[in-house]
Structures are given as structure tokens and as C-alpha cells.
Motif scaffolding. Structure first.
Motif, mmCIF file in Angstrom:
data_model
loop_
_atom_site.group_PDB
_atom_site.id
_atom_site.type_symbol
_atom_site.label_atom_id
_atom_site.label_comp_id
_atom_site.label_asym_id
_atom_site.label_seq_id
_atom_site.Cartn_x
_atom_site.Cartn_y
_atom_site.Cartn_z
ATOM 1 N N ASP A 95 25.976 -48.146 -63.568
ATOM 2 C CA ASP A 95 24.708 -48.849 -63.545
ATOM 3 C C ASP A 95 24.217 -48.948 -64.988
ATOM 4 O OD1 ASP A 95 22.518 -50.148 -62.526
ATOM 5 O OD2 ASP A 95 21.815 -48.458 -61.311
ATOM 6 N N MET A 109 25.611 -46.640 -70.472
ATOM 7 C CA MET A 109 25.713 -46.828 -69.027
ATOM 8 C C MET A 109 25.562 -45.504 -68.290
ATOM 9 S SD MET A 109 29.797 -47.285 -68.328
ATOM 10 C CE MET A 109 30.941 -46.271 -69.271
ATOM 11 N N ILE A 110 25.221 -45.637 -67.019
ATOM 12 C CA ILE A 110 25.216 -44.509 -66.097
ATOM 13 C C ILE A 110 26.519 -44.595 -65.310
ATOM 14 C CG2 ILE A 110 24.157 -43.658 -63.960
ATOM 15 C CD1 ILE A 110 21.494 -44.907 -65.204
ATOM 16 N N ILE A 111 27.299 -43.542 -65.322
ATOM 17 C CA ILE A 111 28.508 -43.530 -64.492
ATOM 18 C C ILE A 111 28.141 -42.891 -63.162
ATOM 19 C CG2 ILE A 111 30.944 -42.913 -64.335
ATOM 20 C CD1 ILE A 111 31.049 -42.714 -67.343
ATOM 21 N N ARG A 112 28.204 -43.689 -62.103
ATOM 22 C CA ARG A 112 27.779 -43.238 -60.774
ATOM 23 C C ARG A 112 28.874 -42.380 -60.117
ATOM 24 N NH1 ARG A 112 24.895 -47.901 -57.504
ATOM 25 N NH2 ARG A 112 24.237 -46.018 -56.371
ATOM 26 N N PRO A 113 28.542 -41.701 -59.012
ATOM 27 C CA PRO A 113 29.501 -40.738 -58.441
ATOM 28 C C PRO A 113 30.897 -41.308 -58.196
ATOM 29 C CG PRO A 113 27.374 -40.475 -57.386
ATOM 30 C CD PRO A 113 27.246 -41.677 -58.300
ATOM 31 N N TYR A 123 32.551 -41.808 -61.522
ATOM 32 C CA TYR A 123 32.838 -40.547 -62.183
ATOM 33 C C TYR A 123 33.991 -39.810 -61.500
ATOM 34 C CZ TYR A 123 32.143 -36.692 -65.316
ATOM 35 O OH TYR A 123 32.345 -35.757 -66.302
ATOM 36 N N GLU A 148 37.228 -38.197 -63.150
ATOM 37 C CA GLU A 148 37.691 -36.820 -62.936
ATOM 38 C C GLU A 148 39.181 -36.791 -62.576
ATOM 39 O OE1 GLU A 148 34.058 -33.992 -61.580
ATOM 40 O OE2 GLU A 148 34.535 -35.549 -60.123
ATOM 41 N N LYS A 208 48.370 -30.181 -71.571
ATOM 42 C CA LYS A 208 48.584 -28.732 -71.590
ATOM 43 C C LYS A 208 50.070 -28.390 -71.428
ATOM 44 C CE LYS A 208 43.944 -27.180 -70.489
ATOM 45 N NZ LYS A 208 42.918 -27.115 -69.451
ATOM 46 N N ASN A 245 42.398 -27.044 -75.316
ATOM 47 C CA ASN A 245 41.094 -27.699 -75.426
ATOM 48 C C ASN A 245 40.113 -26.867 -76.240
ATOM 49 O OD1 ASN A 245 41.771 -29.996 -73.990
ATOM 50 N ND2 ASN A 245 41.167 -29.127 -72.015
ATOM 51 N N VAL A 246 39.285 -27.562 -76.985
ATOM 52 C CA VAL A 246 38.247 -26.916 -77.801
ATOM 53 C C VAL A 246 36.984 -27.759 -77.684
ATOM 54 C CG1 VAL A 246 39.922 -26.037 -79.473
ATOM 55 C CG2 VAL A 246 38.815 -28.235 -79.887
ATOM 56 N N TRP A 255 37.486 -33.088 -74.645
ATOM 57 C CA TRP A 255 36.946 -34.097 -73.728
ATOM 58 C C TRP A 255 35.445 -34.177 -74.005
ATOM 59 C CZ3 TRP A 255 39.960 -37.004 -70.541
ATOM 60 C CH2 TRP A 255 41.242 -36.535 -70.250
ATOM 61 N N ASN A 273 31.751 -36.846 -75.238
ATOM 62 C CA ASN A 273 31.097 -38.148 -75.396
ATOM 63 C C ASN A 273 31.062 -38.511 -76.876
ATOM 64 O OD1 ASN A 273 29.364 -36.024 -76.012
ATOM 65 N ND2 ASN A 273 27.528 -37.072 -75.297
ATOM 66 N N GLU A 298 27.692 -45.502 -76.019
ATOM 67 C CA GLU A 298 28.194 -44.156 -75.755
ATOM 68 C C GLU A 298 29.326 -44.271 -74.750
ATOM 69 O OE1 GLU A 298 25.685 -41.608 -73.425
ATOM 70 O OE2 GLU A 298 26.744 -39.792 -73.989
ATOM 71 N N LEU A 332 32.815 -41.830 -72.842
ATOM 72 C CA LEU A 332 33.508 -40.546 -72.694
ATOM 73 C C LEU A 332 34.971 -40.758 -73.062
ATOM 74 C CD1 LEU A 332 32.060 -39.335 -69.276
ATOM 75 C CD2 LEU A 332 31.128 -39.059 -71.575
#
Lengths: 478, 478
Positions: B31, B39-43, B46, B50, B61, B67-68, B139, B141, B157, B159
Motif C-alpha cells: 500500500d 511503501m507499506i508491505i502488507r501481510p 511480506y 519471508e 549460510k 549474518n551481522v 538483511w 532496510n 526505502e 528491504l
């Protein structure tokens, strides 16, 4: 080249703050960055955070929560929509004023928390009772400009999760607020091996804009509290400020009721200060990136390394996180190194062990050694991991009990605060003036919370002598 | 209350850009926010991210990467240490100038990428050949101030993951650079069902500060390219600028060699535009949050819902992500809804199916229906998920082949660019002036890459007629 040395760290009793800094550095959890107040989370520290995330995220999802991602910038006008909220956060904001070489017409706050952004979105996606509840969470970085900082405990930027939910009724929202505190409490106990005090914040200590704030307050080894996680009930305050409404089943237009809840990378600070000792970090098995450090003894001898790899792969197949250290450092160096890193179990395996079809297991907590048969080594290791967990929980319970005191008079309160580190249970009239007075008189003892299951210690406020309304747990805090 | 309607979306052929926006909105992926360009990443969106993260993170890995987390702020002086790098990124920076109500003495850039921060840390942790390689990833933004933005494709912005590695030798670093591009290529094909062109960027299109940039360039359904991921070899340029050295085995002091590589939430844009159709999104099974939409037919009849839940739990036990939609919307509405959301397989189950101990499976790609026995429904569903994957890959291959053209003369190049959407393979002299000329003459066709396994189409540059050095794949881009 000379072998690296595992240098001794400052003793906890000598200088707890320096001990903490030493552990963070020597266990390679974090490093300072060139940016004031911001830390670098190193691989070992970040692996702990990943284990925390994975565990908590599963708990959230099992209760129907969904992850989302909101922007990290909040326009100033949006932040100002809820009065108490902006007053609480504005002093800590970092502001972006220039974007793409141009001065912005409206400056943007780097999110210190995201209630306002979630509300701005909820306004667009909540219209009917069918759209409720909304059970959202996000794992993000946030910024709160801090004057004095310490790795994990207080940094200008930190990582956290923030849950934001909207409900059709007050009852449901209040239930969610308490349920999520319970999730934190279970997580602290079951995963972090930290039994802790939980309860409700006083009016003075509430989150900016909340009607109720619930908190979990683990006690560190030195008796100082760490606010370990909070869960807030907002009522419909934000909903009104952001004009979020829904048409209910009865066809009337209503405001939804809201919660938010969060825990952060501070929890790594809690792990260090709750469980650690003079040999370094101690990690509960569930969050430990390495659960078993397998140290081959006389590894140059035939068959030792092969056997070590074989045992490691059997343990891995059983779901245990093992590291075989086959480097050319001495066993003694390795012992110290993995103690420093808080690995729960050490497994020593040398030629004589192999001959006897056994190995040595050493608990990081008690440092007790046991011989274990290689036949069912998976079970032997599982049992020691379980015992490490149980021992940690017991130690924390003992520390919490021995450092929790009771005061029924003002003098007793001051005397306890001055001489006994830890928590003080004492009655309180409900007036924040008494909180201020006690804080000033003790040089920093504040109300932690009104605990669930509060006791009745006396009839009057420990500070002013007026009738008591609640028992409060008081303490110094990080 | 009236049933919600699944509204039709704009047809792809009519208006591809509008179709894209419609899918993003109707499939509830993202949205717009009140913050320009964010933007808004909706469920649902997202959850795709994931799945992408989980898959890629395991690949990283498995190759030894850790990861850091680095701070998100870069002090201006740090950003300026590598000249080409700062020139490339300074125009896109968002600057924090105020922190905690005070003007900062040095302004802070919100990270557009983190080479400088990693180098500042590498300087402290790399001393000996024993400290190498460092194989780090994060990982996070990032922010690049954009004038015109579109959800997932170009946002201020976004990810992403950014890998940053340091190696003792040039050879090892170059190998890492290509290995990580191969990881992206495998991921695009195996997980995203997107076969794509890979190769090396020309000098003009390289990353700011890199010696070599490798790229994966998936072609969208409409023939436009999307830069899908890049992997950079830096040589020792940053190491010199940041004074990072190590003592090698031969006891001499050397500069390490560096790489970085990244993919972002743009990949969700690639999924949409590669696989989608006029009924909405189509998701490859591995990234689909819901792999099977189980739609009960005549669900009010006795036994239908019970059977639906039973089948769903059997599928879940087999590791398949199922959603039973037992809402009171009509089956027709549900069919459209899960088609819009790109769920790979629909399972219809009604009273007659139950009588016959079977159900109907429908592929989202072909919309073919098959009857499947409930006895081995796990296998039936697995097979259809596999066929959805295979069909998607085939469709992409066909689209890529049919929209890849060849040009050997300047006129042919311009004619193809004007009339045939897609990629153009053509020879090039190596001079960036020809890249500029072709871009201007075609209104935006740029070199995508010098592909691995380049062909020899002719002896001369398609633009200037001088001797050709390379075959380049050209195309318009998002």
C-alpha cells in the motif's frame, strides 16, 4: 605465529559495568561503530538474535499475528497527531531534513516506534467488523537519540519487534495486551531461562499515549532491573486521533481498540547480565548459536579427528548445534574460548576416550565433568543441555529471591536502597509525587511495576503514610 | 451485508503499468504510505518476502556466510573515503541533520548501501590471514531518494540483503563474486521459476567503486528488463581507502580483496511482472504463502467442512501450505480471490466429491481441472505444484526466446528497438559513447550486460562500425 591468548576479563564483583563491556567484546557479540551511540552486532551476537527472533516469531504466528513492514520515516505532522505520544518521543527523535540534495518541505523522524504509521494504515484497511482484529507485527530497526549508550542496553539505534493490533472491543484488546505479556513471560522463562517479575506500570512509568502498560522486569545478577519487554493497551485514543472507525455488526460506527507490544536487542544484554560469570558469557541452550563445543584432544593422533567429525554429525542429525574446533590452538585455549562464548556444553574427545567408547561432557554452569558413552551420546548431550537450562533457571530464582527485600517504613526503604542491591517490595498510595520523592531520596530507585498477584504488606504508603492502594516492586534500572 | 466483490483489473495488454498497480493493490501486497516514495508491505506481500529470505539465507549460510548488523547511519566523512562510491551515491542520500533536538556536528547519511560501514569494521577485525575470509551478510532496510517511485520496483526505502566479503587473494574474491551471482541465478530459476540472462556489466553500468559488476537480468512479461541482483568485485580499492591490511602467511603485509552482492524486495516486482496474468498474480509454489486454496462447495451440507479440515490437515502434515476458506462468500468469489492472489493450486471439495472419495484440483497457470483421489491427495497436490512450477519456467523461457532479437546493423537496431519489445543481442566496440548514442537514439535502450557465453554475431560494433569486442544484451529497464 604465536597462539592467540584468551585474556582474563574483569571480575563481576570488582566492576560489574567493566565486566559487562569485557564480555561483550571478548565474546565477540558487538563492537562500537564510528557512529555515535550505534553498535555493530557481530556474527556471534547476531546469531543469538536470530535464535530469539525465530522462537518469538513462531509464538506470535501461532496466535494469528502476521508480519508487515512499515516505512521507517514518520512525517512530523503524523507524529504530532497524538499529543501524549509526540511529547514522549519528540526529544529522542533523529530528523531527516535533506533528501536527494534538496531540503525537505516537511522533516521526517526516523521511527522511534511506529504506532502513528500503523494507525495511518489501519485507517485505510479497517472499515467493517469483518476487518477486525488486525494482528500485525514487524521486525525492524528503530532510533532513539540517547546521550549515554552501552551495547545492547541502550543504543541510539536498536533492533526490535513491535506488535500493533486493533480490536472490535475493549475486552478483546485488553485480553491481547495481557496475552502478549504472557508470551514474553513464557519466552523469558522457557527460552532465555529467566524467571522474572511481571506486572503493570504506574501512571508515571507508562508508555507515551497508553492507557495501561504491562512489563516484564528481569533482575540482573547484580540486582539491577532491566525493563525486558512491554505491552500497551491504548483504548481508542489513537483511533480517535487518526479517525479510524468501523461499522459493527449492529450497523453502528465505532472506534476500534488498540494494543502494541515490543521486545528488543536489549534482551541480549539481559542474557549477559543474568547468566554470565567471571569466565564470560553463559547462554541458555535454546538461544546458543553453538550448543556443544567439541574439542578434540591430541587431535594429531590417528582417528581422533575422524571420530570427532562422526560424533558431531550424529549430534547434528539429532538437531543439536555443534562446532568442532579442529584449529591448531591448544585444548586449554579452546576450553577458555568456548567458556567465554558461553557455549552450554563442552565435549572433550581424545584417544583414550575413543578406546573406552566414551567422551567427557562439561557443563558451562557448574563446570562438572561427566563421562558419557558414545553409544547414546545424543541422549547424554540432550540431558546435559537440559540440566544447564534447569541450573540456570534455579540460579536466577535464587538470585531473585535473595535480592528481593521488603520495606514497610520510609527509613527501612532508604536503608534497604542504600545497602542492599535488588528489588524492594513496598506499599504505595498511588501518587506519583511519592515515586518522585523515593527516587530522589535513593538516588534512582523507581517503581518497576505493580506486580500481578501483589501482596498486602501494610495498610499505608511507604513514603507518605497515606492509605496504600498497591504494592509496588521498586528498583534501580538499566 | 453484501458480499465483497472481486473487481476486475486492467488487462495487461491494454496498460501494463496500470495492470501492475492493480495487482499490487488487489492482491494486497503493498500500500502507499503517507511518506513520499515509501511503501507499506502488507501481510501477504511480506509473507512472500519471508519465503524469499528463508530460502536465500539458507543458501548463503550453506556457503559459510554469517549474518551481522551494521548501523544504518553513515557519517559523511566515512562515506567520502572512497571517491567513486560517494559520487555514485551522494545524490540519492537522505541526511539526518538533527538528533535529540540538537543540530549534529556531522550529518549522517541513511545507508544507501553499506560498503563503507563494513570496511570501517573490517579494519578492526582483520589483522592476519587467519582472520580471512570474512563472509558477512545483512538483511536490512536501505534508502535511496528517488524522484518517481513504484511499489517494489523503485521505492525510496526498500528491504534487501547485502553480502560483504573480504579475501586474502584476488582469485578467491573473484571466485566469490561469480559464485554469489550463481547463487542468485539458481535461486531465480529454482525458487522463483525465472530463468534469466546473466553476465557482466559494462564499465558505464558498473556499481560505484566496483572493478567488476555481475548481474542477473530477468525479462518481464512485456519484454522489459529488471536488474534482478548484482555481485561486485572491488579489488583492493576500498581496502586501501580504509587502510585495511593483513599479515599473510609469508609475513608480508597485504591489502585484502573485497566483494559485495545484493538482492532486494524488487524481486517481488519481478515475480508479479514475470508470471502474472489478467486474473492477477501467479506465484511459484516455493514462495507462495498459500500453496493450496481449499474451497468447500456447498459447505453448509453435512460433512463438507469436516472433510475439508481433514484434507487440509493431511496436506499440512505433508509440509504443504493450505488455507481453507470457510467464509460465507460464494465459491465463485473465492475462486476469483485466490486467482488474484496467485495461489498455485485450488482444491474444490463438495458433497459429490466426497461421495466419490475425490476432489477437483485446478492449476493457476493453465486453469486445467483434474479429479484427484482423496486416498493419495498429498501426492496429487505435490504433482500439481510441481507442474505449476514447470509450466511457469516453460512460459518464461518461451517469452524470453520470442522476445530476444538480434541486430547487426544500426538501422536494424533502431528498427527492432522501436517495434519489437524485448532484448536485442548486438555487437559492441567497448566504447561507452556508443552506449550513450544507442540509448539516446532509441529513447532508453541500454546495455543490460555482456552475457556469459556471448555469441559472435558479426565483426563490428552495431553502433559505430569499429571492430567489436563483445556481444551485449540490450534492453529497456525498470
Amino acid at each position: 605465529m604465536a597462539e592467540k591468548k584468551v585474556e582474563a576479563i574483569t571480575s563481576m564483583d570488582e566492576d560489574f559495568a567493566q565486566w559487562y563491556t569485557d564480555v561483550v567484546k571478548k565474546a565477540e557479540l558487538a563492537d562500537y561503530s564510528g557512529v555515535k551511540g550505534c553498535m555493530i552486532i557481530r556474527p556471534y551476537g547476531y546469531a543469538i538474535w536470530e535464535n530469539i527472533q525465530k522462537d518469538l516469531d513462531a509464538r506470535f504466528k501461532a496466535l494469528g499475528h502476521e508480519n508487515v513492514y512499515m516505512p521507517m520515516f514518520i512525517p512530523e505532522s503524523l507524529l504530532q497527531k497524538e499529543k501524549d505520544h509526540v511529547e514522549g518521543f519528540a526529544p529522542e527523535c533523529a530528523w531527516v531534513t535533506i533528501g536527494g540534495e534538496n531540503e525537505l518541505t516537511e522533516r521526517l523522524c526516523v521511527r522511534p516506534t511506529s504506532e502513528t504509521l500503523f494507525c495511518d494504515h489501519f485507517k485505510n484497511v479497517i472499515h467493517s467488523y469483518r476487518d477486525l482484529p488486525k494482528l500485525y507485527n514487524q521486525w525492524v530497526n528503530v532510533v532513539r537519540w540517547e546521550k549515554t549508550t552501552r551495547p545492547f542496553l541502550r543504543t541510539s539505534e536498536f533492533l526490535w519487534q513491535e506488535g500493533h493490533t486493533m480490536h472490535a472491543t475493549e475486552e478483546e484488546a485488553r485480553k491481547e495486551t495481557q496475552q502478549m505479556l504472557k508470551v514474553y513471560e513464557d519466552f523469558y522463562l522457557e527460552t532465555m531461562a529467566i524467571p522474572a517479575v511481571t506486572g503493570r506500570k504506574t501512571e508515571k512509568e507508562k508508555f507515551a499515549g497508553a492507557m495501561e502498560t504491562y512489563t516484564i522486569e528481569p533482575m540482573m545478577h547484580n540486582g539491577v532491573a532491566l525493563q525486558g519487554g512491554t505491552s500497551h493497551y491504548f483504548g481508542d485514543g489513537f483511533a480517535k486521533a487518526f479517525d479510524i472507525t468501523f461499522t459493527d455488526k449492529d450497523n453502528t460506527v465505532k472506534y476500534p481498540h488498540q494494543t502494541s507490544w515490543g521486545v528488543s536487542t536489549r534482551m541480549i544484554g539481559a542474557l549477559i547480565m543474568t547468566h554470565g560469570d567471571d569466565n564470560g558469557l553463559i547462554l541458555p541452550p535454546k538461544v546458543a548459536p553453538i550448543q556443544v563445543a567439541l574439542i578434540p584432544v591430541q587431535q594429531h593422533k590417528e582417528g581422533v579427528l575422524d571420530k570427532a567429525y562422526e560424533v558431531a554429525s550424529r549430534l547434528r542429525a539429532a538437531g543439536i548445534r555443534v562446532k568442532v574446533d579442529d584449529s591448531d590452538n591448544s585444548p586449554g585455549w579452546k576450553f577458555s574460548e568456548y567458556e567465554m562464548k558461553g557455549v552450554p556444553v563442552r565435549l572433550e574427545l581424545g584417544p583414550r576416550d575413543i578406546e573406552n567408547n566414551s567422551c567427557v561432557l562439561v557443563s558451562r554452569v557448574t563446570r562438572n565433568k561427566v563421562f558419557a558413552s558414545l553409544d547414546n551420546i545424543e541422549q547424554g548431550v540432550e540431558e546435559m543441555l537440559q540440566s544447564v537450562y534447569t541450573e540456570l533457571v534455579e540460579r536466577v530464582r535464587t538470585n531473585l529471591a535473595s535480592k528481593t527485600h521488603t520495606a514497610t517504613t520510609y527509613e527501612e526503604f532508604l536503608d534497604t536502597a542504600a545497602n542492599k542491591p535488588g528489588f524492594i517490595k513496598a506499599m504505595w498510595c498511588g501518587d506519583s509525587a511519592c515515586e518522585d520523592k523515593l527516587k530522589d531520596a535513593t538516588g534512582g530507585v523507581k517503581s518497576r511495576c505493580i506486580p500481578f498477584g501483589e501482596e498486602h504488606l501494610s495498610d499505608v504508603c511507604v513514603c507518605c503514610g497515606r492509605p496504600a492502594k498497591h504494592m509496588v516492586v521498586w528498583g534501580r534500572q538499566y
